[in-house]
Design an enzyme around this catalytic site. Structure first.
Site, PDB file in Angstrom:
ATOM      1  N   ASP A  37      43.754  93.903  51.090  1.00  0.00           N
ATOM      2  CA  ASP A  37      42.808  93.921  52.202  1.00  0.00           C
ATOM      3  C   ASP A  37      41.402  93.592  51.711  1.00  0.00           C
ATOM      4  OD1 ASP A  37      44.713  94.599  54.034  1.00  0.00           O
ATOM      5  OD2 ASP A  37      44.223  96.721  54.097  1.00  0.00           O
ATOM      6  N   LYS A  59      40.714  91.588  56.953  1.00  0.00           N
ATOM      7  CA  LYS A  59      40.547  91.699  58.402  1.00  0.00           C
ATOM      8  C   LYS A  59      39.126  92.154  58.694  1.00  0.00           C
ATOM      9  CE  LYS A  59      45.312  92.895  59.712  1.00  0.00           C
ATOM     10  NZ  LYS A  59      45.940  92.914  58.385  1.00  0.00           N
ATOM     11  N   GLY A  90      42.895  99.593  51.457  1.00  0.00           N
ATOM     12  CA  GLY A  90      41.847 100.584  51.313  1.00  0.00           C
ATOM     13  C   GLY A  90      42.292 101.916  51.891  1.00  0.00           C
ATOM     14  N   GLY A  91      41.877 103.003  51.263  1.00  0.00           N
ATOM     15  CA  GLY A  91      42.247 104.330  51.759  1.00  0.00           C
ATOM     16  C   GLY A  91      43.714 104.618  51.546  1.00  0.00           C
ATOM     17  N   ASP A  92      44.383 105.075  52.590  1.00  0.00           N
ATOM     18  CA  ASP A  92      45.810 105.403  52.543  1.00  0.00           C
ATOM     19  C   ASP A  92      46.576 104.451  53.454  1.00  0.00           C
ATOM     20  OD1 ASP A  92      47.943 107.723  51.932  1.00  0.00           O
ATOM     21  OD2 ASP A  92      48.157 107.085  54.024  1.00  0.00           O
ATOM     22  N   ILE A  95      47.223 105.756  57.166  1.00  0.00           N
ATOM     23  CA  ILE A  95      46.130 106.240  58.020  1.00  0.00           C
ATOM     24  C   ILE A  95      45.286 105.031  58.411  1.00  0.00           C
ATOM     25  CG2 ILE A  95      44.129 107.756  58.235  1.00  0.00           C
ATOM     26  CD1 ILE A  95      45.390 109.643  56.276  1.00  0.00           C
ATOM     27  N   ALA A 121      40.092 107.268  53.461  1.00  0.00           N
ATOM     28  CA  ALA A 121      38.658 107.022  53.601  1.00  0.00           C
ATOM     29  C   ALA A 121      37.935 108.279  54.050  1.00  0.00           C
ATOM     30  CB  ALA A 121      38.423 105.884  54.584  1.00  0.00           C
ATOM     31  N   MET A 171      36.186 103.008  62.104  1.00  0.00           N
ATOM     32  CA  MET A 171      35.908 101.737  62.794  1.00  0.00           C
ATOM     33  C   MET A 171      35.123 101.953  64.092  1.00  0.00           C
ATOM     34  SD  MET A 171      39.727 100.113  62.218  1.00  0.00           S
ATOM     35  CE  MET A 171      40.523 101.652  62.740  1.00  0.00           C
ATOM     36  N   GLY A 200      31.367 104.821  51.896  1.00  0.00           N
ATOM     37  CA  GLY A 200      31.683 106.109  51.274  1.00  0.00           C
ATOM     38  C   GLY A 200      32.302 105.983  49.907  1.00  0.00           C
TER      39      GLY A 200
END
Length: 251
Positions: A37, A59, A90-92, A95, A121, A171, A200
């Site tokens: 991503d 995206k 990014g993140g999980d 989620i 995140a 978002m 973050g």
């Protein structure tokens, strides 16, 4: 399919490469194909093997490098050709990462899929900002919602924010005015404290605080950009003095 590869849905965390899991770091280092991503920090991609094929499917709002259906098709095609592929997010992955859709596509195609969770995140950004999403004196419930979705005004968020609760909005930068209006229409007090965490857990992170009523103006006046999270609840107003002292000490 006996000779197919495996699709690894890997969470890259909120940005800081030190927050990668050991499993994620090993998979990134060994992979020959990485589909990633746009929110994956470039420093994390430096873990990749020198000969790895890096494919960006970034995206952005109203601008996708590749539609989600094509991403799923791409992942399955690599696996069916016998190659393992790391789908780096990014993140999980599960989620707001569309990992569920990709796992479903792999299962439907009979391709092996493994999910490697990452620090979300919300968890990573809140920790970096020293905002406790739960607190015995302020919040025993946390909810995650997407602020950029179709039919935002029709989404039922009633009861997700308020006394004893924390609401984390992913978002939500572009729809901040609608979000504030929606929550206040649901009965949330205009003076409810909020925080916006931009970038973050990264060196350029900013933590901006205001009230719910002041959220739209804050986003506009501070030129807040994505990736950013909006945290709504009493936890965002706790120990601000300690946070500022810690930031000054780090500087």
């Amino acid at each position: 399919m006996a000779n197919s590869g495996t699709i690894y849905l890997v969470g890259a965390g909120p940005g800081d490469p030190d927050l990668l899991t050991l499993r994620a770091a090993r998979l990134i280092g060994n992979a020959r194909v990485i589909v990633h991503d746009g929110l994956v920090d470039p420093s994390i991609l430096e873990f990749a093997h020198p000969k790895a094929e890096l494919i960006s499917v970034a995206k952005r709002r109203s601008k996708h490098t590749m539609p989600q259906e094509d991403i799923c098709t791409l992942l399955v095609a690599y696996a069916r050709s016998g190659q393992d592929v790391v789908r780096l997010k990014g993140g999980d992955p599960f989620i707001f990462g569309r990992g569920g859709e990709e796992a479903e596509a792999a299962n439907a195609a009979g391709v092996k899929v493994e999910v490697v969770p990452g620090i979300s995140a919300a968890n990573g950004a809140a920790a970096a900002a020293q905002i406790a999403l739960t607190h015995r004196d302020a919040s025993s419930i946390v909810s995650f919602v997407a602020g950029q979705c179709k039919g935002l005004s029709d989404q039922d968020w009633a009861g997700l924010a308020g006394k004893g609760r924390t609401l984390v909005i992913y978002m939500g930068v572009k729809t901040a005015p609608q979000i504030a209006e929606k929550l206040m229409a649901d009965g949330l007090a205009p003076e409810m404290p909020i925080a916006v965490i931009e970038n973050g857990a990264r060196p350029e992170m900013r933590v901006l605080r205001s009230s719910l009523a002041g959220l739209p103006q804050l986003v506009e006046s501070e030129n807040v950009v994505s990736p950013s999270l909006i945290v709504i609840g009493e936890v965002t107003a706790r120990d601000n003095a300690l946070v500022e002292l810690a930031r000054e000490a780090a500087a």
